[in-house]
Structure formats: C-alpha cells, structure tokens
Design a protein around this motif. Structure first.
Motif, short mmCIF file in Angstrom:
data_model
loop_
_atom_site.label_atom_id
_atom_site.label_comp_id
_atom_site.label_asym_id
_atom_site.label_seq_id
_atom_site.Cartn_x
_atom_site.Cartn_y
_atom_site.Cartn_z
N ARG A 1 2.94 6.73 14.40
CA ARG A 1 2.93 5.52 13.59
C ARG A 1 1.52 4.95 13.52
O ARG A 1 1.05 4.54 12.47
CB ARG A 1 3.90 4.50 14.17
CG ARG A 1 4.07 3.28 13.29
CD ARG A 1 5.09 2.29 13.83
NE ARG A 1 6.36 2.92 14.08
CZ ARG A 1 7.06 2.76 15.21
NH1 ARG A 1 6.59 2.01 16.19
NH2 ARG A 1 8.22 3.36 15.38
N ARG A 2 0.83 4.94 14.63
CA ARG A 2 -0.54 4.42 14.68
C ARG A 2 -1.45 5.28 13.79
O ARG A 2 -2.26 4.76 13.02
CB ARG A 2 -1.03 4.43 16.12
CG ARG A 2 -2.30 3.63 16.33
CD ARG A 2 -2.66 3.51 17.81
NE ARG A 2 -1.63 2.75 18.54
CZ ARG A 2 -0.98 3.22 19.61
NH1 ARG A 2 -1.25 4.42 20.08
NH2 ARG A 2 -0.07 2.48 20.22
N ASP A 3 -1.30 6.60 13.88
CA ASP A 3 -2.11 7.49 13.05
C ASP A 3 -1.79 7.30 11.57
O ASP A 3 -2.68 7.30 10.71
CB ASP A 3 -1.87 8.95 13.43
CG ASP A 3 -2.40 9.26 14.82
OD1 ASP A 3 -3.26 8.50 15.32
OD2 ASP A 3 -1.94 10.27 15.41
N PHE A 4 -0.51 7.13 11.28
CA PHE A 4 -0.10 6.94 9.88
C PHE A 4 -0.69 5.67 9.30
O PHE A 4 -1.20 5.65 8.19
CB PHE A 4 1.44 6.92 9.78
CG PHE A 4 1.92 6.50 8.41
CD1 PHE A 4 1.87 7.38 7.37
CD2 PHE A 4 2.41 5.22 8.19
CE1 PHE A 4 2.30 7.01 6.10
CE2 PHE A 4 2.83 4.83 6.95
CZ PHE A 4 2.78 5.74 5.89
N LEU A 5 -0.62 4.57 10.05
CA LEU A 5 -1.14 3.30 9.55
C LEU A 5 -2.65 3.38 9.35
O LEU A 5 -3.20 2.81 8.40
CB LEU A 5 -0.78 2.16 10.51
CG LEU A 5 0.72 1.79 10.53
CD1 LEU A 5 0.98 0.73 11.58
CD2 LEU A 5 1.17 1.32 9.16
N GLY A 6 -3.34 4.09 10.23
CA GLY A 6 -4.78 4.27 10.06
C GLY A 6 -5.11 5.05 8.80
O GLY A 6 -6.02 4.70 8.04
N ALA A 7 -4.35 6.12 8.56
CA ALA A 7 -4.58 6.93 7.36
C ALA A 7 -4.23 6.14 6.10
O ALA A 7 -4.91 6.25 5.08
CB ALA A 7 -3.76 8.21 7.42
N ALA A 8 -3.17 5.34 6.15
CA ALA A 8 -2.78 4.53 5.00
C ALA A 8 -3.84 3.49 4.67
O ALA A 8 -4.15 3.23 3.51
CB ALA A 8 -1.43 3.85 5.27
N ALA A 9 -4.44 2.87 5.70
CA ALA A 9 -5.51 1.89 5.49
C ALA A 9 -6.73 2.54 4.86
O ALA A 9 -7.36 1.98 3.97
CB ALA A 9 -5.86 1.21 6.80
#
Length: 168
Positions: free
Chosen positions: A53-61
């Motif tokens: 989830r943390r990696d996903f949010l970083g990529a989305a940002a």
C-alpha cells in the motif's frame, strides 16, 4: 481407511491396482481443494499488503505529479479532406471507398473496382492508364473527370478503399 476400502472391497477386486491409485489421487486432490489455508500464510499476506500500500501510494503520487506537467497530444483527429471521401460532389480517387462511386451512374461496380484497385494516382490523368480499360470505361472517366481529385493517400483510408465492412 481409503486404502483398506480399496483393497478389501469385493466389488473393487477386479479393478487393477493402478486404477485404484488414480481414483484415490483424484479423491485426495478434490478434498484438498476445499481445505482452509494456513493462518501463517494469511498473516504473511497481510504484512506484505502494508508495504504494498505504501509503495502504491508513492507511485500514485509520482504519476499525479507527472500528469500535472503532461504535454497535450497533437494528434490529427480529423482528416482535412473528409468531404472528398464521398460526402461531397468531388471524390478523392486515392482515399475514397468503392461504394462512393454508386453516386455516379455507370461507374459501380466494375470501373469503380478498377479505380480503387489500381491506385494510388499522382493525378486524375493517371486514371486513363489503368490496365484493362475499355473505350466505354474511358468515356465514363471523361464524363466524371471534373468530380475527381487525387490527394495524397492516407493510411487510415487506403486500407478500406475496396472493403470497408459495410454490408446490406
């Protein structure tokens, strides 16, 4: 239990041993398909989801930041000579579909087929060089010559000149 049943049943004495093993294997795999997975597997999956989830949010940002500075697409959405494809009196002999020639009595289907099959043409005068033209065909070309124009062939339309997939 299963082995005892398969080896001592009077009905199954005639079935060969390999067949009994095959039936046992199918039965065991069917039962295994409906068992509950281990709790340890579930726990490791839950822990991995936190990092995911943390990696996903970083990529989305990062993607949102790049989208803010995106350049517009400069694609050619409208063909400038779309009227010459059959919507006007003048017809582009390099890009128009064979069915356009229905509007010109005598051209469709034989002469129209020859026109679309033998292109592209550099000029309207090149139409008279189509192999196999009869005297009548040349007279028809002369009759409608003022309604023809030879534009640069466009890959989007040349592919559909003979068959555009419209059927009655």
């Amino acid at each position: 239990f299963f082995f005892f049943f398969f080896s001592h049943s009077p009905l199954l004495l005639v079935i060969p041993f390999k067949m009994k093993l095959a039936v046992l294997a199918v039965l065991a795999s069917s039962v295994a398909a409906f068992t509950v997975p281990n709790a340890s597997t579930r726990a490791s999956t839950e822990l991995a989801a936190e990092g995911g989830r943390r990696d996903f949010l970083g990529a989305a940002a990062a993607a949102a930041g790049m989208a803010a500075f995106a350049q517009p697409a400069l694609a050619d959405r409208d063909y400038a000579n779309v009227g010459l494809l059959g919507g006007d009196k003048v017809v582009d002999v390099n890009n128009a579909n064979v069915r356009v020639y229905l509007k010109m009595p005598g051209l469709y289907p034989s002469l129209a087929g020859k026109i679309v099959s033998n292109g592209p043409y550099n000029s309207v005068g090149d139409l008279y060089n189509i192999p196999g033209l009869t005297g009548k065909d040349k007279e028809l070309l002369k009759k409608y010559e003022s309604r023809f124009v030879a534009q640069k062939p466009s890959a989007d339309y040349v592919i559909d000149r003979i068959n555009n997939g419209l059927y009655r």
